[in-house]
Scaffold this motif. Structure first.
Motif, PDB file in Angstrom:
ATOM      1  N   GLY A 108       3.235  -0.878  -6.286  1.00  0.00           N
ATOM      2  CA  GLY A 108       3.783  -2.136  -5.822  1.00  0.00           C
ATOM      3  C   GLY A 108       5.258  -2.305  -6.111  1.00  0.00           C
ATOM      4  N   LEU A 109       5.700  -3.537  -5.978  1.00  0.00           N
ATOM      5  CA  LEU A 109       7.128  -3.835  -6.000  1.00  0.00           C
ATOM      6  C   LEU A 109       7.578  -4.555  -7.266  1.00  0.00           C
ATOM      7  CD1 LEU A 109       9.395  -3.377  -3.890  1.00  0.00           C
ATOM      8  CD2 LEU A 109       9.035  -5.722  -3.129  1.00  0.00           C
ATOM      9  N   TYR A 110       6.684  -4.644  -8.281  1.00  0.00           N
ATOM     10  CA  TYR A 110       7.002  -5.459  -9.441  1.00  0.00           C
ATOM     11  C   TYR A 110       6.629  -4.760 -10.743  1.00  0.00           C
ATOM     12  CZ  TYR A 110       6.842  -8.726  -5.572  1.00  0.00           C
ATOM     13  OH  TYR A 110       7.039  -9.320  -4.359  1.00  0.00           O
ATOM     14  N   LEU A 111       7.270  -5.208 -11.826  1.00  0.00           N
ATOM     15  CA  LEU A 111       6.891  -4.821 -13.181  1.00  0.00           C
ATOM     16  C   LEU A 111       6.333  -6.065 -13.867  1.00  0.00           C
ATOM     17  CD1 LEU A 111      10.000  -2.623 -14.063  1.00  0.00           C
ATOM     18  CD2 LEU A 111       7.665  -1.814 -13.635  1.00  0.00           C
ATOM     19  N   TRP A 112       5.140  -5.920 -14.444  1.00  0.00           N
ATOM     20  CA  TRP A 112       4.428  -7.032 -15.086  1.00  0.00           C
ATOM     21  C   TRP A 112       4.634  -6.882 -16.589  1.00  0.00           C
ATOM     22  CZ3 TRP A 112       2.852 -11.554 -13.826  1.00  0.00           C
ATOM     23  CH2 TRP A 112       1.753 -12.196 -14.412  1.00  0.00           C
ATOM     24  N   ALA A 113       5.596  -7.638 -17.120  1.00  0.00           N
ATOM     25  CA  ALA A 113       6.110  -7.384 -18.468  1.00  0.00           C
ATOM     26  C   ALA A 113       5.852  -8.562 -19.411  1.00  0.00           C
ATOM     27  CB  ALA A 113       7.606  -7.103 -18.400  1.00  0.00           C
ATOM     28  N   THR A 114       5.800  -8.251 -20.719  1.00  0.00           N
ATOM     29  CA  THR A 114       5.560  -9.292 -21.715  1.00  0.00           C
ATOM     30  C   THR A 114       6.289  -8.966 -23.010  1.00  0.00           C
ATOM     31  OG1 THR A 114       3.857 -10.454 -23.000  1.00  0.00           O
ATOM     32  CG2 THR A 114       3.432  -8.142 -22.481  1.00  0.00           C
ATOM     33  N   ARG A 115       6.688 -10.025 -23.723  1.00  0.00           N
ATOM     34  CA  ARG A 115       7.209  -9.915 -25.087  1.00  0.00           C
ATOM     35  C   ARG A 115       6.216 -10.521 -26.071  1.00  0.00           C
ATOM     36  NH1 ARG A 115      12.324 -12.865 -25.916  1.00  0.00           N
ATOM     37  NH2 ARG A 115      13.008 -11.276 -27.404  1.00  0.00           N
ATOM     38  N   LEU A 146       0.808  -1.214   0.000  1.00  0.00           N
ATOM     39  CA  LEU A 146       0.000   0.000   0.000  1.00  0.00           C
ATOM     40  C   LEU A 146       0.844   1.267   0.000  1.00  0.00           C
ATOM     41  CD1 LEU A 146      -3.079   0.604   0.061  1.00  0.00           C
ATOM     42  CD2 LEU A 146      -2.851   0.940   2.526  1.00  0.00           C
ATOM     43  N   ALA A 147       2.032   1.215   0.568  1.00  0.00           N
ATOM     44  CA  ALA A 147       2.894   2.404   0.650  1.00  0.00           C
ATOM     45  C   ALA A 147       3.682   2.655  -0.625  1.00  0.00           C
ATOM     46  CB  ALA A 147       3.863   2.268   1.827  1.00  0.00           C
ATOM     47  N   LEU A 148       3.532   1.770  -1.631  1.00  0.00           N
ATOM     48  CA  LEU A 148       4.358   1.858  -2.832  1.00  0.00           C
ATOM     49  C   LEU A 148       3.513   2.208  -4.057  1.00  0.00           C
ATOM     50  CD1 LEU A 148       6.667  -1.243  -2.202  1.00  0.00           C
ATOM     51  CD2 LEU A 148       7.097   1.157  -1.618  1.00  0.00           C
ATOM     52  N   SER A 208       7.840  -6.122   5.624  1.00  0.00           N
ATOM     53  CA  SER A 208       8.944  -6.755   4.900  1.00  0.00           C
ATOM     54  C   SER A 208       9.506  -5.854   3.815  1.00  0.00           C
ATOM     55  CB  SER A 208       8.486  -8.073   4.280  1.00  0.00           C
ATOM     56  OG  SER A 208       8.182  -9.023   5.257  1.00  0.00           O
ATOM     57  N   LYS A 209       8.632  -5.215   3.040  1.00  0.00           N
ATOM     58  CA  LYS A 209       9.082  -4.425   1.900  1.00  0.00           C
ATOM     59  C   LYS A 209       9.285  -2.959   2.271  1.00  0.00           C
ATOM     60  CE  LYS A 209       8.378  -8.157  -0.576  1.00  0.00           C
ATOM     61  NZ  LYS A 209       7.655  -9.099   0.253  1.00  0.00           N
ATOM     62  N   SER A 210       8.337  -2.382   3.002  1.00  0.00           N
ATOM     63  CA  SER A 210       8.410  -0.954   3.303  1.00  0.00           C
ATOM     64  C   SER A 210       9.524  -0.615   4.279  1.00  0.00           C
ATOM     65  CB  SER A 210       7.066  -0.468   3.861  1.00  0.00           C
ATOM     66  OG  SER A 210       6.732  -1.171   5.045  1.00  0.00           O
ATOM     67  N   ALA A 211       9.918  -1.576   5.134  1.00  0.00           N
ATOM     68  CA  ALA A 211      10.969  -1.316   6.127  1.00  0.00           C
ATOM     69  C   ALA A 211      12.102  -2.335   6.062  1.00  0.00           C
ATOM     70  CB  ALA A 211      10.372  -1.293   7.528  1.00  0.00           C
ATOM     71  N   ASN A 212      12.147  -3.164   5.000  1.00  0.00           N
ATOM     72  CA  ASN A 212      13.213  -4.166   4.821  1.00  0.00           C
ATOM     73  C   ASN A 212      13.284  -5.157   5.981  1.00  0.00           C
ATOM     74  OD1 ASN A 212      14.050  -2.974   2.369  1.00  0.00           O
ATOM     75  ND2 ASN A 212      15.261  -1.468   3.497  1.00  0.00           N
ATOM     76  N   ALA A 228      12.717   7.227   2.398  1.00  0.00           N
ATOM     77  CA  ALA A 228      14.011   6.881   1.804  1.00  0.00           C
ATOM     78  C   ALA A 228      13.922   5.576   1.024  1.00  0.00           C
ATOM     79  CB  ALA A 228      15.077   6.771   2.893  1.00  0.00           C
ATOM     80  N   GLN A 229      13.198   4.594   1.561  1.00  0.00           N
ATOM     81  CA  GLN A 229      13.069   3.316   0.866  1.00  0.00           C
ATOM     82  C   GLN A 229      12.237   3.463  -0.397  1.00  0.00           C
ATOM     83  OE1 GLN A 229      14.857   0.591   1.721  1.00  0.00           O
ATOM     84  NE2 GLN A 229      14.153  -0.129  -0.278  1.00  0.00           N
ATOM     85  N   ARG A 230      11.189   4.255  -0.331  1.00  0.00           N
ATOM     86  CA  ARG A 230      10.381   4.515  -1.520  1.00  0.00           C
ATOM     87  C   ARG A 230      11.242   5.125  -2.631  1.00  0.00           C
ATOM     88  NH1 ARG A 230       5.135   5.325  -2.435  1.00  0.00           N
ATOM     89  NH2 ARG A 230       5.682   7.274  -3.488  1.00  0.00           N
ATOM     90  N   GLU A 231      12.109   6.054  -2.263  1.00  0.00           N
ATOM     91  CA  GLU A 231      12.966   6.700  -3.262  1.00  0.00           C
ATOM     92  C   GLU A 231      13.909   5.691  -3.913  1.00  0.00           C
ATOM     93  OE1 GLU A 231      14.883   9.871  -1.190  1.00  0.00           O
ATOM     94  OE2 GLU A 231      13.032  11.043  -0.956  1.00  0.00           O
ATOM     95  N   ARG A 232      14.418   4.746  -3.141  1.00  0.00           N
ATOM     96  CA  ARG A 232      15.289   3.708  -3.708  1.00  0.00           C
ATOM     97  C   ARG A 232      14.521   2.877  -4.737  1.00  0.00           C
ATOM     98  NH1 ARG A 232      16.373   2.666   2.001  1.00  0.00           N
ATOM     99  NH2 ARG A 232      18.263   3.798   2.643  1.00  0.00           N
ATOM    100  N   TYR A 233      13.331   2.446  -4.338  1.00  0.00           N
ATOM    101  CA  TYR A 233      12.553   1.621  -5.255  1.00  0.00           C
ATOM    102  C   TYR A 233      12.128   2.403  -6.495  1.00  0.00           C
ATOM    103  CZ  TYR A 233      12.134  -2.164  -1.822  1.00  0.00           C
ATOM    104  OH  TYR A 233      12.391  -3.202  -0.965  1.00  0.00           O
ATOM    105  N   ALA A 234      11.779   3.665  -6.325  1.00  0.00           N
ATOM    106  CA  ALA A 234      11.371   4.480  -7.469  1.00  0.00           C
ATOM    107  C   ALA A 234      12.503   4.619  -8.476  1.00  0.00           C
ATOM    108  CB  ALA A 234      10.917   5.858  -6.986  1.00  0.00           C
ATOM    109  N   LYS A 235      13.716   4.809  -7.979  1.00  0.00           N
ATOM    110  CA  LYS A 235      14.879   4.941  -8.860  1.00  0.00           C
ATOM    111  C   LYS A 235      15.118   3.655  -9.644  1.00  0.00           C
ATOM    112  CE  LYS A 235      19.858   5.921  -8.624  1.00  0.00           C
ATOM    113  NZ  LYS A 235      20.987   6.258  -7.697  1.00  0.00           N
TER     114      LYS A 235
END
Length: 366
Positions: A307-314, A193-195, A224-228, A278-285
């Motif tokens: 969220g924490l993922y990219l949902w990608a396709t070829r 939710l924080a991402l 786990s993700k928002s605060a490592n 600070a963690q959000r900025e790392r993930y955004a970069k």
């Protein structure tokens, strides 16, 4: 003497990645692992200090958590997500979020003959939890697909794993109203939710969604993700106070208790908004590096607005893409891990170092 047969569970999906991990490991410059969302950044110093600050306490911790921890949850939900009206008694710490997801249907009394609805593309443990309870599983993203059935429990996940899809306020409100008419419990997995990147996700407990009442609703959160804090196993569930009290009663009988030092670490993490930023900025970069590389080298990206993922396709079979990337020393998860509709997608995690993101981007372009 007869021997009981263990519950028949789905295959553990990550085992199928082993040959592709081995292939990626043969890359002369090593592996970039984008398959699992395991944090790679340090646990905030404030959280580390909090963990050790109560290490001398010898007694058993409270299953309900300390009053200070529950107050920190209430405050963080209000500051960070606009969730108001949360009763501290409606907060329950959990041993991470996965164990709760896996055991929640059973802990709530869901069983044989009951229906559990999960998203069409879903974190595999939703299905596992229903199977452990002996319930029937239905994959559905719309209320129309459920038809006249009255599920015991409906899982929502926004922002979603694996797709990064965010459910809008009208959709969430409609699900809440529909469920209340049928006596169905709605559980929203809100670990990401924080991402929010391209949109601001809303909790099922936000007043614009639930009308200020948390009746019949539960929201699952993780640090786990928002605060490592994945190694700490730090999560909580919040919502309908009567459901929380029922869960607390079962969990204290079963000894499902978050260790006291972890509870203190959680309290501090929930009060440390600077560490979250600070963690959000790392993930955004890292997200921008990987996203640009994918779009510039033959991939399309669907959803992924949070969220924490990219949902990608070829535009090909997911396992072909997994193999193509493994040749370049990159490990990703095939979309089929999350349901049949993921057959042409892969999930790429943002949990990689800045250097790792740059290396992956260069390999995509090579």
């Amino acid at each position: 003497m007869s021997r009981r047969t263990p519950v028949a569970l789905p295959d553990f999906p990550w085992d199928k990645l082993r040959p592709y991990r081995e292939k990626a490991a043969r890359h002369p410059d090593g592996v970039v692992d984008l398959a699992i969302g395991t944090p790679v950044d340090p646990v905030p110093a404030s959280v580390q200090a909090a963990l050790s600050s109560v290490a001398e306490i010898p007694g058993y911790p409270y299953t309900y958590g300390t009053a200070e921890l529950r107050a920190a949850v209430v405050g963080a939900l209000a500051r960070r997500h606009g969730i108001t009206g949360v009763d501290p008694a409606a907060v329950l710490p959990t041993i991470g979020s996965k164990e709760l997801v896996a055991w929640l249907p059973r802990l709530l009394g869901v069983g044989g003959g009951d229906l559990v609805v999960i998203p069409e593309l879903a974190y595999p443990t939703y299905e596992v939890g229903a199977v452990l309870a002996g319930a029937t599983v239905l994959r559905a993203d719309s209320l129309f697909a459920i038809g006249p059935q009255r599920p015991a429990l409906v899982w929502l996940n926004s922002p979603a794993n694996p797709t990064g899809r965010v459910l809008g306020v009208e959709h969430l409100r409609k699900v809440v109203e529909w469920a209340r008419e049928r006596g169905t419990i709605v559980v929203s997995d809100e670990c990401y939710l924080a991402l929010g990147w391209e949109t601001e996700p809303l909790s099922i407990l936000h007043p614009d969604v639930c009308g200020g009442s948390h009746e019949g609703l539960l929201a699952v959160h993780s640090l786990s993700k928002s605060a490592n804090m994945a190694s700490y196993r730090a999560g909580f569930v919040v919502g309908d106070v009567e459901l929380i009290r029922a869960l607390h009663e079962v969990r204290r009988h079963a000894g499902m208790i978050v260790p006291r030092p972890v509870q203190e670490a959680m309290r501090v993490a929930l009060n440390d908004d600077d560490a979250l930023r600070a963690q959000r900025e790392r993930y955004a970069k890292r997200r921008e590096v990987l996203r640009s590389a994918l779009l510039g080298n033959g991939f399309s990206i669907d959803h992924s607005e949070a969220g924490l993922y990219l949902w990608a396709t070829r535009g090909e079979d997911a396992w072909q893409t997994v193999d193509w990337l493994a040749e370049r020393g990159i490990v990703v998860a095939p979309g089929t891990f999350y349901g049949p509709r993921g057959e042409q997608h892969v999930r790429m995690s943002l949990t990689v170092t800045d250097e790792g993101a740059q290396v992956a981007a260069a390999r995509l372009a090579s």
